[in-house]
Enzyme design. Structure first.
Site, PDB file in Angstrom:
ATOM      1  CE  LYS A  22      -1.823   1.533   4.057  1.00  0.00           C
ATOM      2  NZ  LYS A  22      -1.448   2.939   4.271  1.00  0.00           N
ATOM      3  CG  ASN A  23       2.490   2.586   3.548  1.00  0.00           C
ATOM      4  OD1 ASN A  23       1.302   2.873   3.380  1.00  0.00           O
ATOM      5  ND2 ASN A  23       3.020   2.358   4.743  1.00  0.00           N
ATOM      6  NE  ARG A  92       0.956  12.329   7.363  1.00  0.00           N
ATOM      7  CZ  ARG A  92       1.301  13.530   7.744  1.00  0.00           C
ATOM      8  NH1 ARG A  92       0.415  14.351   8.222  1.00  0.00           N
ATOM      9  NH2 ARG A  92       2.551  13.925   7.664  1.00  0.00           N
ATOM     10  CB  CYS A 116      -3.827  10.861  12.415  1.00  0.00           C
ATOM     11  SG  CYS A 116      -3.541   9.124  12.259  1.00  0.00           S
ATOM     12  NE  ARG A 121       0.529  10.043  10.200  1.00  0.00           N
ATOM     13  CZ  ARG A 121       0.197   8.938   9.552  1.00  0.00           C
ATOM     14  NH1 ARG A 121      -0.930   8.339   9.806  1.00  0.00           N
ATOM     15  NH2 ARG A 121       1.000   8.443   8.635  1.00  0.00           N
ATOM     16  N   PRO A 122       2.096  16.358  11.451  1.00  0.00           N
ATOM     17  CG  PRO A 122       3.907  17.364  12.506  1.00  0.00           C
ATOM     18  CD  PRO A 122       3.011  16.165  12.561  1.00  0.00           C
ATOM     19  CG  ASP A 124       6.907  20.312  10.481  1.00  0.00           C
ATOM     20  OD1 ASP A 124       6.334  19.217  10.293  1.00  0.00           O
ATOM     21  OD2 ASP A 124       7.821  20.455  11.311  1.00  0.00           O
ATOM     22  CG  LEU A 125       9.615  17.490   8.709  1.00  0.00           C
ATOM     23  CD1 LEU A 125      10.090  16.085   9.039  1.00  0.00           C
ATOM     24  CD2 LEU A 125      10.654  18.504   9.180  1.00  0.00           C
ATOM     25  CG  ASP A 303       3.007   1.191   9.630  1.00  0.00           C
ATOM     26  OD1 ASP A 303       2.733   2.097  10.432  1.00  0.00           O
ATOM     27  OD2 ASP A 303       3.100   1.382   8.406  1.00  0.00           O
ATOM     28  CB  VAL A 325       7.972   6.233  14.221  1.00  0.00           C
ATOM     29  CG1 VAL A 325       7.582   6.905  12.909  1.00  0.00           C
ATOM     30  CG2 VAL A 325       9.309   5.502  14.072  1.00  0.00           C
ATOM     31  NE  ARG A 395      -6.763   4.319   5.898  1.00  0.00           N
ATOM     32  CZ  ARG A 395      -5.928   5.050   6.615  1.00  0.00           C
ATOM     33  NH1 ARG A 395      -6.225   5.359   7.856  1.00  0.00           N
ATOM     34  NH2 ARG A 395      -4.804   5.483   6.105  1.00  0.00           N
TER      35      ARG A 395
HETATM   36  C1  UD1 Z   1       4.479   6.642   6.343  1.00  0.00           C
HETATM   37  C2  UD1 Z   1       3.595   5.436   6.185  1.00  0.00           C
HETATM   38  C3  UD1 Z   1       3.154   4.913   7.535  1.00  0.00           C
HETATM   39  C4  UD1 Z   1       4.371   4.635   8.407  1.00  0.00           C
HETATM   40  C5  UD1 Z   1       5.276   5.859   8.463  1.00  0.00           C
HETATM   41  C6  UD1 Z   1       6.578   5.599   9.198  1.00  0.00           C
HETATM   42  C7  UD1 Z   1       2.535   5.861   4.066  1.00  0.00           C
HETATM   43  C8  UD1 Z   1       1.287   6.172   3.320  1.00  0.00           C
HETATM   44  N1  UD1 Z   1       2.434   5.804   5.399  1.00  0.00           N
HETATM   45  O1  UD1 Z   1       3.690   7.655   6.971  1.00  0.00           O
HETATM   46  O2  UD1 Z   1       2.430   3.697   7.346  1.00  0.00           O
HETATM   47  O3  UD1 Z   1       3.938   4.342   9.728  1.00  0.00           O
HETATM   48  O4  UD1 Z   1       5.613   6.295   7.127  1.00  0.00           O
HETATM   49  O5  UD1 Z   1       7.247   4.527   8.641  1.00  0.00           O
HETATM   50  O6  UD1 Z   1       3.581   5.614   3.482  1.00  0.00           O
HETATM   51  N2  UD1 Z   1       6.604  14.348  10.786  1.00  0.00           N
HETATM   52  C9  UD1 Z   1       6.734  15.685  11.108  1.00  0.00           C
HETATM   53  N3  UD1 Z   1       6.593  16.614  10.107  1.00  0.00           N
HETATM   54  C10 UD1 Z   1       6.350  16.260   8.817  1.00  0.00           C
HETATM   55  C11 UD1 Z   1       6.238  14.888   8.494  1.00  0.00           C
HETATM   56  C12 UD1 Z   1       6.365  13.940   9.507  1.00  0.00           C
HETATM   57  O7  UD1 Z   1       6.943  16.036  12.268  1.00  0.00           O
HETATM   58  O8  UD1 Z   1       6.247  17.141   7.960  1.00  0.00           O
HETATM   59  C13 UD1 Z   1       6.722  13.323  11.871  1.00  0.00           C
HETATM   60  C14 UD1 Z   1       5.406  12.552  12.054  1.00  0.00           C
HETATM   61  O9  UD1 Z   1       4.520  13.268  12.885  1.00  0.00           O
HETATM   62  C15 UD1 Z   1       5.888  11.262  12.682  1.00  0.00           C
HETATM   63  C16 UD1 Z   1       7.261  11.061  12.007  1.00  0.00           C
HETATM   64  O10 UD1 Z   1       7.639  12.324  11.472  1.00  0.00           O
HETATM   65  O11 UD1 Z   1       6.059  11.420  14.062  1.00  0.00           O
HETATM   66  C17 UD1 Z   1       7.234  10.024  10.910  1.00  0.00           C
HETATM   67  O12 UD1 Z   1       6.317  10.415   9.907  1.00  0.00           O
HETATM   68  P1  UD1 Z   1       6.532  10.042   8.377  1.00  0.00           P
HETATM   69  O13 UD1 Z   1       7.774   9.233   8.226  1.00  0.00           O
HETATM   70  O14 UD1 Z   1       6.372  11.262   7.563  1.00  0.00           O
HETATM   71  O15 UD1 Z   1       5.286   9.075   8.126  1.00  0.00           O
HETATM   72  P2  UD1 Z   1       4.213   9.164   6.977  1.00  0.00           P
HETATM   73  O16 UD1 Z   1       4.861   9.461   5.675  1.00  0.00           O
HETATM   74  O17 UD1 Z   1       3.060   9.995   7.412  1.00  0.00           O
END
Ligand code: UD1
Length: 415
Positions: A22-23, A92, A116, A121-122, A124-125, A303, A325, A395
């Site tokens: 899926k991811n 998201r 969520c 789940r910001p 900002d990055l 996950d 995470v 999902r």
């Molecule tokens: C993706 C996966 C999810 C998996 C996660 C970590 C998909 C669709 N989903 O989610 O199943 O659990 O990777 O392996 O691929 N963060 C920030 N700012 C940002 C982005 C992220 O602070 O702009 C933080 C998040 O809040 C979280 C951490 O970074 O605490 C990891 O998030 P991220 O790696 O971005 O996960 P996703 O891409 O949302």
């Protein structure tokens, strides 16, 4: 609302074919927005999240057709630069459309993804990275409006190896002029799969130990690409075999993608036999208490934290899962406790005292992977479990009832 009715106590046994990830499928569908030529994606899982991303890109102007796990995404109408909130709110990953729309149209309006249940789940990055590529970001209450007079390659250092932000920047950077280097980028297998698709579309991407380097601005074209196997689905079925005292073989998998997970399963007392594209997990006489910390790849995948917690709730002694995470990923704890598990949350860790047995109960899945944990618990428990909230589960797990039934699990879905 549909429910799953699980009758516990039957050891699962047999083989199960694993779907495409899926991811990896979600960003691959988004990458099709980079070109007007057809992008053909094989091994696309039949999941609600995939339907959502395909509906999102269709609403932006693409034509989507689908048959037997193969999705073809072609040029339809002119691309639109505004994504609809009903899609981004649902999932998201739809936020990823920001990068390609911006790169192609110079403007994108994308709703902010909602909260969520696994914690904030910001984005900002994602936005900081795009700014460094030359985007102007205007944040409104419920959406972002991002514009550019042309994306330019840059050195971007991510403060955290976010999977989503890495994907967002990789996709946008393919159409930026000049070179982009993403340092401290995520390294998940799904990132490498996206790089492989983008390369097949004509992008030049190099991945070295320091980061991901994209030589942008090359013309992109259509491609055929087959999605990698779903390592999280595979891990969940291996745990299902182990928690029921059975023996399950996952087929059509890539064992190297499960490198952070398999040693933990062995530590927990599960015997493994790993082949080229299959893995067998066999329960041994006794589970063992285990300590583990989730981490970005190649660490233990977040996950699989909730499904592992279900297994460890039956391992004699004290286990501990530290979650680094998604620090609020403990929605499974209360429903698992209702089934007899002894789990406390200590800051960002689940502290689990193994019990002799779980008992069936009426429980609700608060999110996708918590749902998987409750299915595993229900398969192992004494008596009947009624699981609500299965829209979360569906999902991420295609044909879960049929697959579990074929393995000897007793599970029914009410309409
Ligand atoms: C993706 C996966 C999810 C998996 C996660 C970590 C998909 C669709 N989903 O989610 O199943 O659990 O990777 O392996 O691929 N963060 C920030 N700012 C940002 C982005 C992220 O602070 O702009 C933080 C998040 O809040 C979280 C951490 O970074 O605490 C990891 O998030 P991220 O790696 O971005 O996960 P996703 O891409 O949302």
């Amino acid at each position: 609302m549909p429910q799953l009715i699980l009758s516990g106590g039957s050891p699962l046994s047999g083989r199960v074919a694993i779907e495409g990830a899926k991811n990896a499928a979600l960003p691959a569908c988004v990458a099709s927005l980079l070109t007007n030529e057809p992008v053909v994606l094989g091994r696309i899982p039949d999941l609600r999240d995939v339907e959502t991303i395909l509906a999102t890109i269709a609403s932006l102007g693409k034509t989507v057709s689908r048959s037997d796990g193969v999705v073809t995404i072609s040029h339809g109408a002119m691309l639109r630069d505004e994504a609809e909130s009903r899609f981004v709110r649902q999932m998201r990953a739809s936020f990823l459309v920001l990068g390609p729309l911006l790169a192609r149209l110079g403007r994108a309006v994308v709703p902010l993804p909602g909260g969520c249940t696994i914690g904030p789940r910001p984005v900002d990055l994602h936005l900081d990275g795009l700014r460094q590529l030359g985007a102007h970001v205007e944040r409104q209450d419920t959406a972002v409006i991002v514009t550019t007079d042309g994306l330019r390659g840059a050195d971007v250092r991510l403060p955290y190896p976010s999977v989503g932000a890495t994907e967002q920047l990789m996709i946008a950077a393919t159409l930026a002029t000049g070179e982009t280097r993403i340092e401290n980028a995520a390294r998940e297998p799904e990132i490498l799969d996206l790089a492989s698709l983008l390369s097949g579309m004509g992008a030049q991407i190099d991945i070295d130990p320091e980061g991901i380097v994209i030589a942008g601005g090359r013309p992109l074209h259509g491609a055929h690409h087959r999605i990698i196997p779903d390592r999280i689905e595979a891990g969940t079925y291996l745990l299902a075999g182990a928690i029921t005292g059975g023996q399950v073989t996952v087929e059509e998998v890539e064992p190297s993608h499960l490198g952070g997970f398999l040693p933990v399963l062995e530590q927990a007392g599960v015997s493994l036999d790993v082949g080229e594209s299959r893995i067998t997990a066999r329960a041994t006489a006794r589970l063992r208490a285990t300590r583990v910390t989730t981490a970005p790849h190649p660490g233990f995948p977040t996950d699989l934290h909730p499904p592992l917690a279900a297994l460890l709730s039956l391992a004699p002694g004290e286990s501990r899962i530290e979650e680094t995470v998604f620090k609020q990923r403990f929605g499974y704890v209360d429903p698992l406790r209702r089934m007899g598990a002894r789990i406390q949350v200590d800051d960002v860790s689940a502290v689990i005292q193994g019990v002799r047995e779980l008992r069936g109960a009426s429980v609700t899945a608060p999110d996708l992977r918590a749902g998987a944990a409750l299915v595993l618990a229900g398969l192992a428990a004494d008596g009947q479990t009624t699981l609500c909230g299965i829209e979360h589960l569906e999902r991420g797990y295609a044909r879960i009832c049929a697959k579990l039934t074929a393995l000897g699990g007793r599970v029914e879905r009410t309409a």
